[in-house]
Design a protein around this motif. Structure first.
Motif: not given
Lengths: 310, 253
Positions: A7-11, A134-146, A153-158
């Motif tokens: 999801g991160y890569g897609q975002a 995030p819990a899944d690829d869809v939400s990871t993508r949406l959160l990364t876009m936001q 700054p942010s830190y996101m664990r995938t």
């Protein structure tokens, strides 16, 4: 099933339409999934070699020049650059977005050196830094876009390994930074989880239901700022809370919820997490069993929490 | 500043001051009346403890006032203990921890190139600072990316916090190290203005990759009892020493 890192890569690919978005890698783009962006936009991708400290501050320098940097490596290796994140990124509040993939014991057979169990805790202590898991690829993508619209700054664990897709059919607006998502409604206990543990919590919810116990399950993808309004509602609705994370029980989601409750409520809280120990090489499901992070463990914690209600 | 605050880092401020003066007066494209001008050259004082030296220049340039200098290390002051971009106009980097500025400067240089801008990034490093491993991560990466718009000045004053560098951590052939990392290297006398200007000219003409001036300097330059004295890396002069220092510098006011 899908991995949050996908999801991160897609975002990143989706964000490429913004010419200010740049990607930084520390030799693990194939793993963190920034490689798709690199292939499509090599001129906006910066290889930092195997040098995480440099990567963080190169990103800071670019952010201070008007770019929107997304830097990624394994969660564990981001920790090497902690002081760079602290002094070079968080302190001047430069909007660098750091992604740590392969977080948690769920990472599996690479063994304990690769299983970051403290990343959420350490980044949560930094002022200005938003912390996401995030819990899944869809939400990871949406959160990364936001994140691309954020001024801080942010830190996101995938996660490395695949978990169930939860939000394929979710209506627009379901996933918002700072807002927990209520996945099931029940009045006996609230199961508040993040990352790979959200699907485990949903399974626990089903197990509890078969015993007549009704649970609210929340995907608390934003660890900081914690959705305290939702936590307070859960206390009112359920009167008992269980947190679940593939992370140390010290300082992560459980810690954040405990800190919140300490000043707002006497509601019982049980924390499911890694009990202050290191992991070892094993498959993901074996690690979750070894670390007592299974649906059975969550369900047992739920019963303990319910029993502690006054 | 340091005397007033009774804390701070006079030694490294005095070793860098001639270099900073030449850099600001002859090279940096900046606008004191518009400190956040997007296309300005960037200057990163990576050895951020040597802030009094930079604040003095920023006041001379008009980024801050002479009155602001009194705010050094004082609550609410623009002159924080270490230079900080969030507090002080004209400061491009929040320093304090050694070994970070070169990476930040590299990011600024990359951004300039992506913007197709001619703007330059200048970074001042301390010599003790290059004992930090992340400096060499950045040195390797900047050469890999062929950043001709990245310019470093190394303040080779031979003293660090506890003692002479030679006693703390020998660095052997510093110019050879940078050459081996793929940098354009020139050695200059950091207190001889002709030599400094020649060095700055070298930086501006070296566009094939990152460049570094290794400037031989004297810690505490200009004040007899501070010169080459590790005791004044991070210590303030007392009243008597201050009076003597002002006399030696020819300051009468």
């Amino acid at each position: 099933m899908a991995a949050t890192r996908d999801g991160y890569g897609q975002a990143l690919l989706d964000l490429a339409t913004n010419p200010r978005v740049v990607v930084l890698e520390a030799d693990l783009g194939k793993s963190t999934k920034s490689l798709h962006f690199r292939k499509a936009h090599p001129e906006r991708t910066v290889s930092c070699g195997i040098g995480e400290q440099n990567m963080l501050l190169v990103a800071a320098g670019m952010a201070a020049s008007g770019y929107i940097p997304f830097a990624s490596t394994f969660a564990i290796f981001t920790e090497r650059a902690f002081e760079h994140m602290r002094n070079g990124v968080a302190r001047p509040n430069l909007a660098v977005h750091l992604c740590g993939s392969h977080g948690g014991t769920h990472t599996g057979t690479d063994g304990s050196s690769a299983q970051s169990i403290e990343d959420l805790a350490v980044y949560r202590t930094l002022p200005n830094v938003t912390v996401l898991h995030p819990a899944d690829d869809v939400s990871t993508r949406l959160l990364t876009m936001q994140l691309a619209d954020s001024n801080s700054p942010s830190y996101m664990r995938t996660a490395r390994n695949k978990t169930p897709v939860l939000y394929d059919d979710a209506p627009a607006g379901t996933i918002q930074i700072g807002k927990g998502v209520v996945l099931t409604e029940g009045h006996d206990v609230a199961l508040v989880a993040c990352g790979v543990m959200v699907s485990q919590a949903l399974e626990a919810c089903n197990m509890l239901a078969s015993e007549g116990i009704k649970a609210t399950v929340v995907d608390m993808h934003t660890i900081k700022p914690l959705d305290g309004v939702l936590v307070d509602e859960l206390v009112k609705r359920c009167g008992a809370i269980v947190t679940a994370e593939d992370h140390s029980i010290i300082g992560g989601l459980g810690g954040a919820v405990a800190e919140h409750l300490s000043s707002t409520s006497m509601a019982p809280l049980e924390r499911i997490g890694v009990k202050d120990r290191f992991g070892e090489s094993a498959e993901s499901h074996e690690m979750l069993e070894m670390m007592e992070l299974t649906p059975t463990d969550i369900a047992a914690a739920a019963k303990r929490a319910i029993a502690r209600k006054r | 500043m340091v005397h007033r605050a009774q804390a701070g880092h006079p030694g490294g401020s005095l070793s860098e001051i001639d270099l900073l003066t030449a850099l600001y007066r002859t090279q940096l494209r900046v606008r004191p009346d518009e400190p956040t001008w997007a296309d300005r050259d960037r200057f990163v004082l990576s050895k951020g403890h040597a802030s009094p030296g930079m604040y003095a220049i920023l006041a001379e340039m008009g980024f801050i006032s002479q009155e602001d200098l009194k705010s050094y290390r004082v609550k609410g002051g623009v002159c924080q203990g270490h230079v900080d971009m969030k507090w002080c106009p004209g400061v491009d980097f929040s320093a304090g921890s050694l070994g970070m500025g070169l990476s930040f400067g590299m990011g600024a240089a990359l951004a300039a190139r992506m913007d197709n801008s001619e703007r330059q990034a200048y970074v001042m490093l301390g010599d003790g600072e290059i004992q930090e491993g992340s400096v060499w991560e950045a040195a390797m990466a900047a050469a890999h990316h062929e950043l001709g718009n990245l310019n470093v000045i190394l303040d080779r004053n031979r003293i660090q916090n506890d003692d002479f560098c030679e006693n703390q951590m020998r660095m052997f052939d510093i110019p050879a190290k940078w050459r081996a990392f793929g940098w354009n290297v020139m050695e200059i006398d950091g207190h001889d203005m002709a030599s400094i200007l020649e060095g700055l000219d070298f930086l501006s003409k070296s566009n094939t990759g990152p460049s570094i001036l290794i400037a031989q300097t004297v810690k505490g330059k200009g004040i007899s009892f501070m010169e080459d004295n590790p005791g004044f890396h991070g210590a303030a002069p007392n009243d008597e020493q201050y009076a003597l220092a002002m006399k030696e510098l020819g300051v009468t006011a």
